[in-house]
Design a protein around this motif. Structure first.
Motif, PDB file in Angstrom:
ATOM      1  N   ALA A 127      49.691  47.067  35.676  1.00  0.00           N
ATOM      2  CA  ALA A 127      49.010  46.224  34.687  1.00  0.00           C
ATOM      3  C   ALA A 127      49.922  45.100  34.218  1.00  0.00           C
ATOM      4  N   TRP A 128      49.299  44.048  33.737  1.00  0.00           N
ATOM      5  CA  TRP A 128      50.002  42.891  33.184  1.00  0.00           C
ATOM      6  C   TRP A 128      50.027  43.022  31.660  1.00  0.00           C
ATOM      7  N   ILE A 146      50.722  48.718  23.660  1.00  0.00           N
ATOM      8  CA  ILE A 146      50.719  47.373  24.222  1.00  0.00           C
ATOM      9  C   ILE A 146      49.358  47.094  24.853  1.00  0.00           C
ATOM     10  N   ALA A 147      48.931  45.862  24.720  1.00  0.00           N
ATOM     11  CA  ALA A 147      47.679  45.445  25.342  1.00  0.00           C
ATOM     12  C   ALA A 147      48.003  44.991  26.759  1.00  0.00           C
ATOM     13  N   VAL A 148      47.221  45.494  27.731  1.00  0.00           N
ATOM     14  CA  VAL A 148      47.460  45.168  29.134  1.00  0.00           C
ATOM     15  C   VAL A 148      46.173  44.762  29.827  1.00  0.00           C
ATOM     16  N   LEU A 149      46.340  44.039  30.918  1.00  0.00           N
ATOM     17  CA  LEU A 149      45.256  43.707  31.833  1.00  0.00           C
ATOM     18  C   LEU A 149      45.471  44.580  33.058  1.00  0.00           C
ATOM     19  N   SER A 150      44.535  45.502  33.317  1.00  0.00           N
ATOM     20  CA  SER A 150      44.708  46.425  34.437  1.00  0.00           C
ATOM     21  C   SER A 150      44.315  45.763  35.749  1.00  0.00           C
ATOM     22  N   LEU A 151      44.655  46.428  36.824  1.00  0.00           N
ATOM     23  CA  LEU A 151      44.403  45.923  38.171  1.00  0.00           C
ATOM     24  C   LEU A 151      42.917  45.672  38.426  1.00  0.00           C
ATOM     25  N   ASN A 152      42.045  46.441  37.751  1.00  0.00           N
ATOM     26  CA  ASN A 152      40.611  46.254  37.936  1.00  0.00           C
ATOM     27  C   ASN A 152      40.024  45.191  37.004  1.00  0.00           C
ATOM     28  N   GLY A 153      40.900  44.476  36.277  1.00  0.00           N
ATOM     29  CA  GLY A 153      40.459  43.381  35.418  1.00  0.00           C
ATOM     30  C   GLY A 153      40.072  43.789  34.011  1.00  0.00           C
ATOM     31  N   ARG A 154      40.268  45.044  33.668  1.00  0.00           N
ATOM     32  CA  ARG A 154      39.902  45.548  32.343  1.00  0.00           C
ATOM     33  C   ARG A 154      41.084  45.422  31.377  1.00  0.00           C
ATOM     34  N   GLU A 155      40.802  44.971  30.164  1.00  0.00           N
ATOM     35  CA  GLU A 155      41.835  44.920  29.133  1.00  0.00           C
ATOM     36  C   GLU A 155      41.804  46.227  28.375  1.00  0.00           C
ATOM     37  N   MET A 156      42.991  46.788  28.116  1.00  0.00           N
ATOM     38  CA  MET A 156      43.096  48.066  27.425  1.00  0.00           C
ATOM     39  C   MET A 156      44.426  48.143  26.701  1.00  0.00           C
ATOM     40  N   THR A 157      44.580  49.137  25.846  1.00  0.00           N
ATOM     41  CA  THR A 157      45.869  49.351  25.199  1.00  0.00           C
ATOM     42  C   THR A 157      46.467  50.646  25.727  1.00  0.00           C
ATOM     43  N   VAL A 158      47.790  50.653  25.824  1.00  0.00           N
ATOM     44  CA  VAL A 158      48.515  51.793  26.374  1.00  0.00           C
ATOM     45  C   VAL A 158      49.696  52.089  25.460  1.00  0.00           C
TER      46      VAL A 158
END
Length: 181
Positions: free
Chosen positions: A14-15, A24-36
């Motif tokens: 993720a980015w 942290i807020a990330v952009l996953s490989l499938n294009g979904r924004e999520m927090t981790v």
């Protein structure tokens, strides 16, 4: 920055969109924004921000493909043999350096981590590091896998039994006897 964490039974690349103290807020490989949660991050690598979402996803896909390819090439048997007699918990950094050389980076670290996670025979996965199994433990795990495979084959034969026995009882009996030998 690219980070990697485990989601279910899969490694996620993720980015980082917004770093924070605990999540942290990330952009996953499938294009979904999520927090981790920061504690779930296995490794990270700095990259210049390409700017837009499409470019970030391209960079994530390339990084993930590199890591998958490297992981498929890791021969854990070799590492397991070399590390005979070492401590029980081995860092992934150490394993990556031993396998890929002292200049190993985030991709190599990820490859070794993924290989250990997917194997479960020579090493046990732990977020803190790999636990090297003893020879006896490996033999026990191999025996357990063989037992599970035999049970699976037995279940498959049992599932075929009603239809096969009714359609052609003699041929089915011959096949069943041959498979059990």
């Amino acid at each position: 920055m690219i980070v990697e964490f485990i989601e279910g039974r899969d490694f996620m690349t993720a980015w980082v969109l917004t770093p924070a103290a605990h999540r942290i807020a990330v952009l996953s490989l499938n294009g979904r924004e999520m927090t981790v949660s920061r504690s779930r991050i296995l490794n990270s690598r700095e990259f210049p921000d390409p700017g837009d979402k499409r470019a970030r996803l391209e960079l994530l896909r390339a990084s993930d493909a590199t890591r998958r390819n490297l992981a498929s090439e890791v021969k854990l048997d070799e590492l397991w043999e070399v590390l005979d007699g070492e401590g029980p918990l081995l860092s992934y950094e150490l394993l990556a350096d031993l396998y890929f050389g002292d200049n190993s980076g985030a991709d190599e670290l990820s490859a070794v981590t993924r290989a250990v996670f997917n194997d479960g025979l020579k090493f046990k996965f732990s977020p803190e590091g790999a636990v090297r199994h003893s020879r006896e433990e490996v033999e026990r795990l191999i025996a357990a896998r063989d037992e599970a495979a035999a049970a699976e084959r037995s279940l498959e034969l049992m599932a075929q039994w009603p239809g096969g026995a009714v359609n052609d009882p003699l041929a089915f009996l011959d096949q069943t006897c041959a498979a059990s030998r």
